[in-house]
Design a protein around this motif. Sequence first.
Motif, PDB file in Angstrom:
ATOM      1  N   ALA A 102     -46.266  35.315  62.465  1.00  0.00           N
ATOM      2  CA  ALA A 102     -47.351  35.868  61.423  1.00  0.00           C
ATOM      3  C   ALA A 102     -46.816  35.859  60.293  1.00  0.00           C
ATOM      4  O   ALA A 102     -47.772  35.916  59.200  1.00  0.00           O
ATOM      5  N   ALA A 103     -45.826  35.860  59.787  1.00  0.00           N
ATOM      6  CA  ALA A 103     -45.727  35.636  58.097  1.00  0.00           C
ATOM      7  C   ALA A 103     -45.961  34.220  57.360  1.00  0.00           C
ATOM      8  O   ALA A 103     -46.274  34.632  56.578  1.00  0.00           O
ATOM      9  N   LEU A 104     -45.597  33.232  58.739  1.00  0.00           N
ATOM     10  CA  LEU A 104     -46.010  32.008  57.991  1.00  0.00           C
ATOM     11  C   LEU A 104     -47.877  31.500  57.534  1.00  0.00           C
ATOM     12  O   LEU A 104     -47.914  31.665  56.141  1.00  0.00           O
ATOM     13  N   ASP A 105     -48.310  32.201  58.958  1.00  0.00           N
ATOM     14  CA  ASP A 105     -49.691  32.901  58.539  1.00  0.00           C
ATOM     15  C   ASP A 105     -50.114  33.224  57.169  1.00  0.00           C
ATOM     16  O   ASP A 105     -51.301  33.127  56.952  1.00  0.00           O
ATOM     17  N   SER A 106     -49.217  34.989  56.570  1.00  0.00           N
ATOM     18  CA  SER A 106     -49.570  35.616  55.758  1.00  0.00           C
ATOM     19  C   SER A 106     -49.446  34.360  54.427  1.00  0.00           C
ATOM     20  O   SER A 106     -49.973  35.202  53.346  1.00  0.00           O
ATOM     21  N   ILE A 107     -48.531  34.336  54.751  1.00  0.00           N
ATOM     22  CA  ILE A 107     -47.719  32.825  53.140  1.00  0.00           C
ATOM     23  C   ILE A 107     -48.429  32.158  52.938  1.00  0.00           C
ATOM     24  O   ILE A 107     -49.039  31.455  51.895  1.00  0.00           O
ATOM     25  N   ARG A 108     -48.935  31.690  53.619  1.00  0.00           N
ATOM     26  CA  ARG A 108     -49.986  30.026  54.208  1.00  0.00           C
ATOM     27  C   ARG A 108     -51.822  30.623  53.493  1.00  0.00           C
ATOM     28  O   ARG A 108     -52.571  29.959  52.468  1.00  0.00           O
ATOM     29  N   ALA A 109     -51.682  32.390  53.676  1.00  0.00           N
ATOM     30  CA  ALA A 109     -53.379  33.356  53.263  1.00  0.00           C
ATOM     31  C   ALA A 109     -53.094  33.413  51.849  1.00  0.00           C
ATOM     32  O   ALA A 109     -54.195  33.228  50.561  1.00  0.00           O
ATOM     33  N   GLN A 110     -51.318  33.369  50.930  1.00  0.00           N
ATOM     34  CA  GLN A 110     -51.344  33.999  50.387  1.00  0.00           C
ATOM     35  C   GLN A 110     -50.718  32.578  49.167  1.00  0.00           C
ATOM     36  O   GLN A 110     -51.244  32.827  47.381  1.00  0.00           O
ATOM     37  N   LEU A 111     -50.026  32.211  49.210  1.00  0.00           N
ATOM     38  CA  LEU A 111     -49.474  30.614  48.019  1.00  0.00           C
ATOM     39  C   LEU A 111     -50.422  29.484  49.032  1.00  0.00           C
ATOM     40  O   LEU A 111     -50.992  29.312  49.795  1.00  0.00           O
ATOM     41  N   PRO A 112     -50.431  28.829  47.677  1.00  0.00           N
ATOM     42  CA  PRO A 112     -50.507  26.747  48.217  1.00  0.00           C
ATOM     43  C   PRO A 112     -50.035  26.143  49.093  1.00  0.00           C
ATOM     44  O   PRO A 112     -49.226  25.008  48.058  1.00  0.00           O
ATOM     45  N   VAL A 113     -49.796  26.693  50.043  1.00  0.00           N
ATOM     46  CA  VAL A 113     -48.613  25.876  50.732  1.00  0.00           C
ATOM     47  C   VAL A 113     -48.994  25.425  51.577  1.00  0.00           C
ATOM     48  O   VAL A 113     -50.455  25.538  52.150  1.00  0.00           O
ATOM     49  N   ASP A 114     -48.425  23.849  52.215  1.00  0.00           N
ATOM     50  CA  ASP A 114     -49.808  22.980  52.783  1.00  0.00           C
ATOM     51  C   ASP A 114     -48.925  22.969  54.489  1.00  0.00           C
ATOM     52  O   ASP A 114     -48.332  24.363  54.908  1.00  0.00           O
ATOM     53  N   ASP A 115     -50.504  23.299  55.334  1.00  0.00           N
ATOM     54  CA  ASP A 115     -50.405  23.515  56.995  1.00  0.00           C
ATOM     55  C   ASP A 115     -49.147  22.553  57.365  1.00  0.00           C
ATOM     56  O   ASP A 115     -49.257  22.480  58.851  1.00  0.00           O
ATOM     57  N   GLY A 116     -47.839  21.473  56.907  1.00  0.00           N
ATOM     58  CA  GLY A 116     -47.575  20.926  57.553  1.00  0.00           C
ATOM     59  C   GLY A 116     -46.400  20.915  58.173  1.00  0.00           C
ATOM     60  O   GLY A 116     -46.390  22.889  58.213  1.00  0.00           O
ATOM     61  N   PRO A 117     -45.115  20.319  58.748  1.00  0.00           N
ATOM     62  CA  PRO A 117     -44.106  21.035  59.084  1.00  0.00           C
ATOM     63  C   PRO A 117     -43.521  22.073  57.856  1.00  0.00           C
ATOM     64  O   PRO A 117     -43.568  21.206  56.614  1.00  0.00           O
ATOM     65  N   ILE A 118     -42.446  22.892  58.306  1.00  0.00           N
ATOM     66  CA  ILE A 118     -42.247  23.869  57.266  1.00  0.00           C
ATOM     67  C   ILE A 118     -40.524  23.157  57.328  1.00  0.00           C
ATOM     68  O   ILE A 118     -39.470  22.267  58.045  1.00  0.00           O
ATOM     69  N   GLY A 119     -39.537  23.544  55.870  1.00  0.00           N
ATOM     70  CA  GLY A 119     -37.933  23.377  56.236  1.00  0.00           C
ATOM     71  C   GLY A 119     -37.390  24.581  56.048  1.00  0.00           C
ATOM     72  O   GLY A 119     -38.483  25.564  56.042  1.00  0.00           O
ATOM     73  N   VAL A 120     -36.361  24.917  57.413  1.00  0.00           N
ATOM     74  CA  VAL A 120     -35.931  26.222  57.835  1.00  0.00           C
ATOM     75  C   VAL A 120     -34.800  25.769  56.579  1.00  0.00           C
ATOM     76  O   VAL A 120     -33.620  24.846  56.867  1.00  0.00           O
TER      77      VAL A 120
END
Length: 262
Positions: A102-120
Amino acid sequence: MNSPITGTAAGVPFTALPPATGGPAPLIVTWHMLDAPRSDAAFAAALPMHDVPAWRVHLAMPMCGARMVDGSMDAGLALLREDPLMSVFHPFVQQASEELPAALDSIRAQLPVDDGPIGVLGGSLGGAVALRILADTAIPVFAAAVVNSAIRIRTVVDMFPGEYSYDAESARAADDLDFIAKAGTIAERAPLLVVSGELDDPPLRADAVSLVDAVGERAELLSVPGLAHPLADEPGIEPAPQLPLAHEVDAGLTAWFRRHLP
């Protein structure tokens, strides 16, 4: 350098550092330590990775940073004294990892990040969160890193005074946070950098080496001379100038994520 952005993502406080360009870019998500730096803002200051052309979004662990009870760590310390495994380690890691989708969905709605794989990336107990994302979820990850990480939670529990009395439930919880046992799954998911301070607690150092050996060719060990467990000075809640040894860790992480960026 662009200023940090603070906010919440599906109820999780975060400190975000934009890439130098400030525009659309890949995403790296981090979880901080319970030792210093023990908040998302302090972790962002200790390991900013300014030269990585990605958004770095540092999430707050449960009961830390903006989620502290009455603005202090006292409530969390009381839980550690009550039962470190079942009151803190397992529920904190479980909650933090379950909050991510859910946090990822919200981050992507707020910031210009791509929808590909993430780093952790995770430090200490936050490292267990990053490893759990690899071992127990299907969230696509392009690269992962942990710093002075909790790798086998039984090792961490054994470092507390007295002998811990496991029952069936706590034994299952400890097994759930044994990432050496899950190394095969981790190896299939993403390349992993394991950063270990040469002055970190010897049992944690041993687990770091064992995890790299168990994961195999997709894992690398970065040993940092002179580094103990913390990455910042106490109290480690507010952002502070980066320490020289944290700068060394930061440089290693920067090179790792730059190498593996999509």
